[in-house]
Design an enzyme around this catalytic site. Structure first.
Site, short mmCIF file in Angstrom:
data_model
loop_
_atom_site.label_atom_id
_atom_site.label_comp_id
_atom_site.label_asym_id
_atom_site.label_seq_id
_atom_site.Cartn_x
_atom_site.Cartn_y
_atom_site.Cartn_z
N HIS A 46 -16.47 -3.25 -33.19
CA HIS A 46 -16.10 -2.78 -31.88
C HIS A 46 -17.29 -2.26 -31.09
O HIS A 46 -18.28 -1.61 -31.43
CB HIS A 46 -14.99 -1.62 -31.69
N ASP A 56 -6.79 -5.77 -33.80
CA ASP A 56 -6.45 -7.08 -34.14
C ASP A 56 -6.68 -7.53 -35.57
O ASP A 56 -6.02 -8.68 -35.95
CB ASP A 56 -7.59 -8.17 -33.43
N SER A 58 -10.88 -6.73 -20.48
CA SER A 58 -9.66 -7.13 -19.44
C SER A 58 -9.50 -6.18 -18.45
O SER A 58 -9.13 -6.40 -17.45
CB SER A 58 -8.64 -7.32 -20.27
N ARG A 106 -5.22 2.30 -33.91
CA ARG A 106 -4.27 1.09 -33.55
C ARG A 106 -3.98 0.43 -34.79
O ARG A 106 -3.03 0.05 -35.11
CB ARG A 106 -4.60 0.43 -32.21
N HIS A 134 -12.64 -10.70 -27.64
CA HIS A 134 -11.70 -9.71 -27.25
C HIS A 134 -10.63 -9.86 -27.73
O HIS A 134 -10.19 -9.77 -28.79
CB HIS A 134 -11.88 -9.75 -25.78
N1 CMX Z 1 -18.92 -9.90 -37.83
C1 CMX Z 1 -20.15 -10.57 -37.90
N2 CMX Z 1 -21.22 -10.07 -37.03
C2 CMX Z 1 -20.67 -9.05 -36.24
C3 CMX Z 1 -19.60 -8.49 -36.08
C4 CMX Z 1 -18.48 -8.97 -36.98
N3 CMX Z 1 -17.17 -8.46 -36.93
N4 CMX Z 1 -19.43 -7.49 -35.14
C5 CMX Z 1 -20.70 -7.22 -34.78
N5 CMX Z 1 -21.30 -8.17 -35.29
C6 CMX Z 1 -22.81 -8.69 -34.83
C7 CMX Z 1 -23.22 -8.93 -33.41
O1 CMX Z 1 -22.74 -10.23 -33.26
C8 CMX Z 1 -24.54 -8.89 -33.04
O2 CMX Z 1 -25.06 -9.64 -33.68
P1 CMX Z 1 -26.56 -10.06 -32.86
O3 CMX Z 1 -27.29 -8.89 -32.85
O4 CMX Z 1 -27.02 -11.31 -33.70
O5 CMX Z 1 -26.05 -10.62 -31.71
C9 CMX Z 1 -24.84 -7.47 -34.06
O6 CMX Z 1 -23.70 -7.34 -35.00
C10 CMX Z 1 -24.46 -6.23 -33.32
O7 CMX Z 1 -23.25 -6.02 -32.62
P2 CMX Z 1 -22.53 -4.74 -32.37
O8 CMX Z 1 -23.50 -4.03 -31.52
O9 CMX Z 1 -22.31 -4.01 -33.36
O10 CMX Z 1 -21.16 -5.04 -31.68
P3 CMX Z 1 -21.14 -5.52 -30.20
O11 CMX Z 1 -20.89 -4.31 -29.43
O12 CMX Z 1 -22.17 -6.47 -29.55
O13 CMX Z 1 -19.59 -6.30 -30.30
C11 CMX Z 1 -17.33 -6.96 -30.81
C12 CMX Z 1 -18.70 -5.80 -30.42
C13 CMX Z 1 -16.10 -6.34 -30.77
C14 CMX Z 1 -17.54 -8.12 -30.02
C15 CMX Z 1 -17.93 -7.59 -32.33
O14 CMX Z 1 -18.10 -6.36 -33.16
C16 CMX Z 1 -17.33 -8.64 -32.92
O15 CMX Z 1 -17.62 -9.67 -32.59
N6 CMX Z 1 -16.32 -8.46 -33.61
C17 CMX Z 1 -15.33 -9.69 -34.12
C18 CMX Z 1 -14.35 -10.13 -32.81
C19 CMX Z 1 -13.47 -9.04 -32.81
O16 CMX Z 1 -12.83 -8.55 -33.71
N7 CMX Z 1 -13.05 -8.81 -31.43
C20 CMX Z 1 -12.16 -7.75 -31.02
C21 CMX Z 1 -12.55 -6.52 -30.55
C22 CMX Z 1 -11.24 -5.71 -30.03
C23 CMX Z 1 -10.78 -6.28 -29.13
O17 CMX Z 1 -11.25 -6.22 -27.95
O18 CMX Z 1 -9.46 -6.70 -29.04
#
Ligand code: CMX
Length: 439
Positions: free
Chosen positions: A318, A373, A241, A327, A271
């Site tokens: 994250h 979140d 964002s 937070r 996000h």
């Molecule tokens: N559940 C399952 N799998 C997850 C996960 C979770 N909570 N967090 C990461 N992973 C997976 C990724 O999808 C990725 O999988 P692939 O290799 O198969 O593509 C792998 O673990 C490595 O990811 P990462 O390097 O640890 O995390 P990223 O930096 O790529 O992504 C985030 C970060 C937040 C998008 C991810 O942790 C996620 O999808 N979390 C759940 C959604 C969420 O809570 N988002 C809110 C974030 C805060 C905000 O912006 O508000």
């Protein structure tokens, strides 16, 4: 000129000079190197943006102008009888790099109350949308409809010198922040409460008035809104964002166009939309298990099932953080004070106990800890704000404080248009081949 605008001009002028000479003297100094992996993987950790308002440490969490959330909680002015900081104070701090006095935050509350009138055509635009339109889509459309009010766009059309860009950007930002709670509350009341709208109360502070217009006059819900609006405001510049607001703003798009871009990014489930997804996921778990209070074992099974189905566990992980999000902790502290026995809150705490080791055991998730979140929805449900599709709009109203402050700084520091270089996979393959040792 207004008091706050004067102050911003006074503070940002010398910083602009400093940045100019810093670039002149040290512009060639390398900030780091990056890899093919990072180019494909979302540019993580590449230091390619400068954002003044906050800085994120992967272990410690966010600092706003050098202050942690517990420090802000102690140092920012509060409304009478409330333990939580006023978001007006954080806005002042991010904008001026100084802690505000009570008088400063009162001035901002009054200014925003005075500027909060939303033109009728914005409501009319919302009224033609089906009520089933997602609240974040309604929010974006409403802000776009409000773009008719952009002072920057008018001044640019009339001809304005580059050195003055910051001024209409400041005015637009103040007007937009002032009007967002009204717009968000209108969306909430039209979507979920049969268009029974509630008039603003100009005597309330910004967050309390928002709570009031949503239909929640409970003093502790108002405290929650002050906390919520403060902690969601900013998370340095690279998150989707903040970055999209900055990127679109770099084309000299006005605050309305730029902020809408940021909100469309916030509406993504990885996000900001994660806050609705958390509650949806918890409720699905409760339904499947047939209990409002699932045991640790049942939660563990449900997490495994989610992962096996190839889905993410919302609220966990994250891109930068590698520890529990402060937070999350701030909201947990709030819950311990105001609703320690709430069933859903206790379920969220139990998930916090169970999820990290399971996520860690996958060996690929870099951060198994909860983000902001994971907790927010349970507190909203506690107070009766159960319509979880609306939650990201609350996040969006708060996020305006950080990203619009940054837009003002972007203009004050004279940042140029953003235009990173992209290459093709063919180019990458040739690059790799050229780097191979010759045999
Ligand atoms: N559940 C399952 N799998 C997850 C996960 C979770 N909570 N967090 C990461 N992973 C997976 C990724 O999808 C990725 O999988 P692939 O290799 O198969 O593509 C792998 O673990 C490595 O990811 P990462 O390097 O640890 O995390 P990223 O930096 O790529 O992504 C985030 C970060 C937040 C998008 C991810 O942790 C996620 O999808 N979390 C759940 C959604 C969420 O809570 N988002 C809110 C974030 C805060 C905000 O912006 O508000």
């Amino acid at each position: 000129m207004g008091v706050l605008k004067n102050k911003f001009h006074e503070v940002s002028g010398p910083v602009a000079q400093e940045v100019k000479s810093l670039i002149k003297e040290h512009g060639n100094l390398e900030l780091g190197t990056y890899t093919i992996d990072q180019a494909y993987g979302g540019m993580k950790e590449i230091k390619a943006l400068v954002t003044e308002t906050s800085l994120l440490d992967s272990v410690e969490g966010i600092r706003f102008r050098g202050y942690t959330i517990p420090e802000l909680s102690e140092k920012l002015p509060k409304a009478e009888g409330c333990t939580e900081p006023l978001p007006e104070g954080l806005f002042y701090l991010m904008l001026t790099n100084e802690l505000p006095s009570h008088h400063d935050v009162e001035h901002i509350s009054n200014t925003w109350a005075r500027r909060s009138i939303v033109p009728h055509h914005v409501f009319k635009t919302l009224d033609v949308l089906p009520k089933t339109t997602h609240p974040m889509t309604q929010f974006s459309i409403a802000v776009m409809a409000l773009q008719t009010e952009s002072i920057f766009a008018k001044k640019y059309r009339d001809g304005i010198s580059k050195k003055d860009y910051w001024d209409p950007m400041f005015e637009d930002s103040m007007n937009l922040i002032a009007r967002l709670p009204r717009i968000a509350a209108y969306i909430y009341r039209r979507t979920y409460h049969n268009d029974k709208h509630i008039e603003p109360d100009p005597n309330l502070d910004w967050a309390a008035n928002f709570a009031h217009m949503l239909g929640f006059d409970n003093p502790s819900f108002k405290s929650l809104m002050r906390l919520y609006m403060t902690i969601h405001a900013d998370h340095e510049g690279g998150n989707v964002s903040a970055h999209s607001t900055h990127l679109v703003g770099s084309a000299l798009s006005d605050a309305y166009l730029s902020f809408t871009a940021g909100m469309n990014g916030l509406a993504g489930p990885l996000h900001g939309l994660a806050n609705q997804e958390v509650i949806r996921w918890v409720m699905q778990m409760q339904n499947e298990i047939g209990s409002k209070s699932p045991s640790e074992e049942q939660i563990a099974d449900y997490i495994h099932k989610t992962l096996t189905e190839g889905k993410v566990v919302p609220g966990y992980g994250h891109a930068v953080l590698r520890k529990t999000d402060p937070r999350f902790t701030a909201q947990m502290e709030f819950a311990k004070k105001y609703c320690p026995d709430d069933e859903l809150v206790n379920t969220v705490w139990r998930i916090y106990k169970v999820a990290p080791p399971i996520l860690e055991s996958t060996g690929k998730i870099k951060n198994p800890w909860p983000n902001v979140d994971a907790h927010s929805g349970s507190l909203l449900v506690h107070y009766g704000l159960v319509e979880y599709d609306f939650y990201t709009v609350l996040f969006g109203v708060s996020r305006a404080l950080g990203v619009l402050t940054s837009l003002c700084w972007d203009r004050a520091l004279g940042y140029g248009i953003e235009r990173p270089k992209s290459v093709t996979t063919e180019w990458i393959k040739s690059y790799i081949a050229a780097k191979q040792p010759k045999v």
